[in-house]
Every structure is written in structure tokens, then in C-alpha cells.
Design a protein around this motif. Structure first.
Motif, PDB file in Angstrom:
ATOM      1  N   LEU A  19     -12.151  76.060  68.077  1.00  0.00           N
ATOM      2  CA  LEU A  19     -12.636  74.786  67.396  1.00  0.00           C
ATOM      3  C   LEU A  19     -11.522  74.418  66.022  1.00  0.00           C
ATOM      4  O   LEU A  19     -11.084  73.237  65.775  1.00  0.00           O
ATOM      5  CB  LEU A  19     -13.923  75.137  66.538  1.00  0.00           C
ATOM      6  CG  LEU A  19     -14.973  75.039  67.782  1.00  0.00           C
ATOM      7  CD1 LEU A  19     -16.349  75.627  67.230  1.00  0.00           C
ATOM      8  CD2 LEU A  19     -15.170  73.557  68.307  1.00  0.00           C
ATOM      9  N   ALA A  20     -10.969  75.387  65.768  1.00  0.00           N
ATOM     10  CA  ALA A  20      -9.899  75.423  64.387  1.00  0.00           C
ATOM     11  C   ALA A  20      -8.614  74.593  65.289  1.00  0.00           C
ATOM     12  O   ALA A  20      -8.205  73.511  64.553  1.00  0.00           O
ATOM     13  CB  ALA A  20      -9.449  76.593  63.910  1.00  0.00           C
ATOM     14  N   VAL A 126     -13.982  73.807  57.634  1.00  0.00           N
ATOM     15  CA  VAL A 126     -14.984  75.069  57.925  1.00  0.00           C
ATOM     16  C   VAL A 126     -16.365  74.347  58.038  1.00  0.00           C
ATOM     17  O   VAL A 126     -17.116  74.693  58.975  1.00  0.00           O
ATOM     18  CB  VAL A 126     -14.951  75.645  56.510  1.00  0.00           C
ATOM     19  CG1 VAL A 126     -16.413  76.858  56.758  1.00  0.00           C
ATOM     20  CG2 VAL A 126     -13.716  76.579  56.481  1.00  0.00           C
ATOM     21  N   ALA A 127     -16.688  73.336  57.133  1.00  0.00           N
ATOM     22  CA  ALA A 127     -17.861  72.664  57.306  1.00  0.00           C
ATOM     23  C   ALA A 127     -18.007  71.994  58.803  1.00  0.00           C
ATOM     24  O   ALA A 127     -19.218  72.234  59.614  1.00  0.00           O
ATOM     25  CB  ALA A 127     -18.039  71.588  56.489  1.00  0.00           C
ATOM     26  N   GLU A 387      -4.558  75.565  60.224  1.00  0.00           N
ATOM     27  CA  GLU A 387      -5.426  75.870  61.171  1.00  0.00           C
ATOM     28  C   GLU A 387      -5.845  77.433  61.118  1.00  0.00           C
ATOM     29  O   GLU A 387      -7.098  77.662  61.291  1.00  0.00           O
ATOM     30  CB  GLU A 387      -4.711  75.832  62.713  1.00  0.00           C
ATOM     31  CG  GLU A 387      -5.341  76.294  63.817  1.00  0.00           C
ATOM     32  CD  GLU A 387      -4.705  76.340  65.066  1.00  0.00           C
ATOM     33  OE1 GLU A 387      -5.059  77.068  65.999  1.00  0.00           O
ATOM     34  OE2 GLU A 387      -3.667  76.002  65.266  1.00  0.00           O
ATOM     35  N   LEU A 388      -4.999  78.198  60.574  1.00  0.00           N
ATOM     36  CA  LEU A 388      -5.392  79.468  60.207  1.00  0.00           C
ATOM     37  C   LEU A 388      -6.406  79.639  59.134  1.00  0.00           C
ATOM     38  O   LEU A 388      -7.511  80.143  59.092  1.00  0.00           O
ATOM     39  CB  LEU A 388      -4.258  80.555  59.934  1.00  0.00           C
ATOM     40  CG  LEU A 388      -4.585  81.703  59.344  1.00  0.00           C
ATOM     41  CD1 LEU A 388      -5.215  82.746  60.195  1.00  0.00           C
ATOM     42  CD2 LEU A 388      -3.174  82.493  58.967  1.00  0.00           C
ATOM     43  N   GLY A 389      -6.041  78.607  57.901  1.00  0.00           N
ATOM     44  CA  GLY A 389      -7.102  78.667  56.646  1.00  0.00           C
ATOM     45  C   GLY A 389      -8.368  78.181  57.086  1.00  0.00           C
ATOM     46  O   GLY A 389      -9.286  79.078  56.593  1.00  0.00           O
ATOM     47  N   ILE A 390      -8.634  77.303  58.039  1.00  0.00           N
ATOM     48  CA  ILE A 390     -10.013  77.100  58.402  1.00  0.00           C
ATOM     49  C   ILE A 390     -10.600  77.911  59.252  1.00  0.00           C
ATOM     50  O   ILE A 390     -11.837  78.301  58.954  1.00  0.00           O
ATOM     51  CB  ILE A 390     -10.024  75.484  58.934  1.00  0.00           C
ATOM     52  CG1 ILE A 390      -9.149  75.229  60.121  1.00  0.00           C
ATOM     53  CG2 ILE A 390      -9.695  74.515  57.925  1.00  0.00           C
ATOM     54  CD1 ILE A 390      -9.494  73.961  60.831  1.00  0.00           C
ATOM     55  N   TYR A 395     -14.500  82.182  60.117  1.00  0.00           N
ATOM     56  CA  TYR A 395     -14.731  83.580  60.421  1.00  0.00           C
ATOM     57  C   TYR A 395     -15.411  84.648  59.551  1.00  0.00           C
ATOM     58  O   TYR A 395     -16.477  85.213  59.712  1.00  0.00           O
ATOM     59  CB  TYR A 395     -13.358  84.330  61.307  1.00  0.00           C
ATOM     60  CG  TYR A 395     -13.930  85.532  61.826  1.00  0.00           C
ATOM     61  CD1 TYR A 395     -14.629  85.555  63.132  1.00  0.00           C
ATOM     62  CD2 TYR A 395     -13.346  86.888  61.396  1.00  0.00           C
ATOM     63  CE1 TYR A 395     -14.851  86.606  63.789  1.00  0.00           C
ATOM     64  CE2 TYR A 395     -13.565  87.954  62.119  1.00  0.00           C
ATOM     65  CZ  TYR A 395     -14.443  87.954  63.154  1.00  0.00           C
ATOM     66  OH  TYR A 395     -14.529  89.449  63.679  1.00  0.00           O
ATOM     67  N   LEU A 396     -14.643  84.884  58.240  1.00  0.00           N
ATOM     68  CA  LEU A 396     -15.285  85.526  57.311  1.00  0.00           C
ATOM     69  C   LEU A 396     -16.650  85.281  56.825  1.00  0.00           C
ATOM     70  O   LEU A 396     -17.528  86.093  56.623  1.00  0.00           O
ATOM     71  CB  LEU A 396     -14.277  85.422  55.899  1.00  0.00           C
ATOM     72  CG  LEU A 396     -12.769  85.759  56.376  1.00  0.00           C
ATOM     73  CD1 LEU A 396     -11.973  85.641  54.820  1.00  0.00           C
ATOM     74  CD2 LEU A 396     -12.699  87.225  56.623  1.00  0.00           C
TER      75      LEU A 396
END
Length: 403
Positions: A19-20, A126-127, A387-390, A395-396
């Protein structure tokens, strides 16, 4: 049972990464819009409207907070008392951008030179992922879009005072900050004391001005101010325990004299930073004492104002170790960097005083090049980092909810 949990975690991780990747370009577009339209602290009206519109499009409930701020709440499908919050700061800096980007700031003298455009767009990402996962998790997620991180007293304290971390009460809170010195694809983290406190120091040394050819008839505030600045260096070099990181810097000295005119007064401005709150208070008292005694010794008077800023930022050790494990699972151990103490300051520190919290660094730099630092008019990011940031933050959040 353990095998089932591992399989569920793996599926969740794969879904989040997919999804990211799917929404990456849309989030980059959001970031570019925010970068073009930066707003100063407590003036983030357009930014606030953009956030609300984005949340409305996702069908996410939100409430205004602290004027321009927004708190979004996403309820999982399954009942749980676990509540995890994530924060993004919204404000830009009074910096004139000097990049050649196609999406350069349209607001003269205002720039997202600290990456808050990345923070906001990432949290919107994230949302979106959470909604695309059909809220298939337990507990509650709070997404806090906070105004005014860049100026004292900051927006975080007011977010807390307006009870945004209550009803339901937040159990754990995370935040990320872009870091140009870390290559894209990597993140940095540090348990315990991570960032420094910050106090603003303003000093006025008053004497008696006059002709530069007749110094014996004057009380020279320039000489006194020079002695004050030099004497204050012993606060860090001699009075401080060498094991306690501390910085005392003066970036502004103003004396409106001339080549042959000694002025009546000199203004000095600087900052004191440390990671030990007890030493912080003692050091401020020592600074005041040194200023007054040295100025008096040079026949001058002194006035000093120390404005207490953000406290030091302490990452909860248990939570941060857990997050580091989750980062390893999501990224691989080779992409996790153990950070030293960072002597910058952050009002995220206030959240860490009222709940378990972890603030970590997202690598946004280009490998093999010297990337302009934060607060620099040439600052920019490698947008592949988004992409990694979101994905990582999602995941966290879900892993902490389902602990």
C-alpha cells in the motif's frame, strides 16, 4: 499460536509495504503542495484546511486543536484499551528558499526548511493506509497534526493542555523527523536521552559611550561584552561534567557604535542546551552570576533574560527498544543506525513527559553526497524516503496496538 501470529505479522507487513508503494506518488504530490505553500507557526491556516480536506476524503473523524491543529481518530474494528498516537508538526521557517525545485516555496521568505511538509504528508499517508486496511486492527489510533514546533512555547504543550492525549488516553506515542545526514532507506534511533533542552539567552551590557580616542572617559560595554562571552565559555568547559553533553553558543552581538564611537550598550543573544535537567537549572544560575560579576568588573551594568525553552527529549527505553526490534523486522538490521545525542531541541519532548514516547529519525539524504542541513535555504529531501516513512510508521502503530 506463535506460528499464526508470525504469519499474521508477515501478511500485515507485506500489505503495508504494498500500500505504501501504491500511494507513494499521491503522497509526494501532497508533500510538494505543502512545500509550495509553507506557513509560519500558528499561521498554518491553509495547511490545516488541506489536512482536513484530506481526512474528509478518507472518511476519517477529526477535531480542531490549538487553533490550526488537527487531531484525527481512527477506531479499529476490535475493542481494545490500547491507544497509539503519532504526531506531525506543520509549521515552516522564516527562511528564503534558494533551491531550483519546480515546487519551490510560493510564500516569500517562508520555507519548509525543516521537513515538516514531509511529516504532514507522511502522516496523511499513514491515515490512508489504515483506511485501506479496512481498520482491521484492535484499539485506537490518534494522528496529531501539531502547529508551531519552531517557536517557543511551541504547540505540543497546548496540545497536551487541551487534552488531545486523553479520551481515550494515549498509551504510546511516536514521531519521526527527517534527517538529511542519514541516507534514504535507513532510519536512526536512540533509547533514553536523545535531544537537548533549549534555553534562549538575551544579555544587555550597559556602559557609558563616547569618543574612541578617549576610552578613559568611558565605561566600554564592547570590551565588557567580549569579556562576558569569553568568561561564559567556562560554564561548559569547566563547570559542566564532561560526561553531560552541553552547548553554549552566542549567535548575535549588536553594538551600534562606529569606528571612533564607543556605544552605550551591547546586546548579546545565544542559546544554552543540555540533556540533564538538574544541570540545566544550575547552569542558568551560573550564567546569570558570571554575566553580572564580569560586567560589574568592567564598570558596566547588565540585564540578562533567560527564557526557558523545550526540555530535553527522553525516549522511553522499553518502548524504544521494542520499536527498534520492529524496525529491524520491517527494514532489516543493516538499515538501523544507532544515533548519538542530538543537540537540537524539539517540543515533542513534552509528549515524552506525559506518556511513553519515541522520536526517531527518517533518512532522507542522497547517498554519497553532502546534503544541505536542516534550516538551510538549500534543504531538500530524496522523495523516495516518503514510501519508507509512511510504511514504517504504519507498521509501528499497528504492531504497538496489537502487542
Amino acid at each position: 499460536m506463535t506460528g499464526d501470529n508470525n504469519e499474521t505479522s508477515m501478511n500485515k507487513k507485506d500489505d503495508i509495504k504494498r500500500l505504501a508503494s501504491e500511494i507513494k506518488n499521491d503522497i509526494i504530490s501532497k508533500r510538494r503542495y505543502l512545500h509550495q505553500n509553507p506557513e509560519l507557526s500558528f499561521q498554518e491556516y491553509n495547511t490545516s484546511a488541506f489536512i482536513k480536506d484530506s481526512l474528509n476524503a478518507l472518511g476519517i473523524t477529526w477535531e480542531p486543536i490549538v487553533g490550526t491543529g488537527v487531531v484525527a481518530t481512527i477506531q479499529g474494528r476490535y475493542d481494545s484499551d490500547q491507544v497509539v498516537a503519532a504526531r506531525a508538526d506543520m509549521d515552516a521557517l522564516p527562511v528564503s528558499e534558494k533551491t531550483d525545485l519546480s515546487y519551490i516555496s510560493l510564500n516569500d521568505g517562508v520555507m519548509h526548511a525543516c521537513g515538516h511538509d514531509v511529516h504532514v504528508s507522511s502522516l496523511l499517508g499513514v491515515a490512508e493506509i489504515l483506511t485501506k486496511l479496512d481498520n482491521n486492527f484492535s484499539g485506537t489510533v490518534k494522528l496529531i497534526f501539531q502547529p508551531a514546533e519552531e517557536i517557543l512555547p511551541g504547540g505540543a504543550m497546548r496540545v497536551i493542555q487541551e487534552n488531545a492525549l486523553d479520551n481515550p488516553k494515549v498509551n504510546a506515542m511516536i514521531g519521526q523527523h527527517v534527517m538529511p545526514s542519514i541516507p534514504t532507506g535507513k532510519v536512526g534511533i536512540k533509547p533514553g536521552e536523545f535531544m537537548a533542552s533549549m534555553d534562549e539567552i538575551r544579555i544587555k551590557i550597559s556602559g557609558r559611550g563616547g569618543h574612541g580616542a578617549e576610552p578613559h572617559k568611558n565605561s566600554d560595554p564592547i570590551v565588557a561584552a567580549s569579556a562576558v562571552i569569553l568568561a561564559l565559555q567556562q560554564v561548559v568547559s569547566r563547570l559542566n561534567n564532561p560526561n553531560t553533553p552541553s552547548v553554549l553558543s552566542f549567535g548575535k552581538v549588536q553594538a551600534n557604535g562606529s569606528i571612533n564611537i564607543i556605544p552605550d550598550e551591547v546586546l548579546i543573544e545565544g542559546t544554552f542546551r543540555t540533556v540533564d535537567e538538574q544541570w540545566r537549572n544550575e547552569a542558568c544560575k551560573r550564567i546569570e552570576s558570571i554575566v553580572h560579576s564580569v560586567a560589574e568588573g568592567y564598570g558596566c551594568q547588565s540585564v540578562i533574560d533567560i527564557r526557558k525553552g523545550y526540555p530535553s527529549l527522553h525516549n522511553d527505553i522499553t518502548l524504544t527498544k521494542r520499536i527498534k526490534e520492529l524496525m529491524r523486522d520491517y527494514l532489516g538490521a543493516e538499515n538501523i543506525i544507532d544515533l548519538p545525542v542530538w543537540m537540537a531541541s524539539e517540543d515533542f519532548a513534552y509528549y515524552a513527559r506525559v506518556t511513553d514516547a519515541c522520536f526517531y529519525a527518517l533518512g532522507v539524504g542522497y547517498e554519497g553526497t553532502e546534503n544541505p542541513s536542516l534550516h538551510n535555504p538549500l534543504f531538500d529531501i530524496n522523495e523516495d524516503s516518503i514510501e519508507l516513512g509512511i510504511g514504517l510508521m504504519t507498521y509501528l502503530i499497528l504492531s504497538l496496538l496489537n502487542k
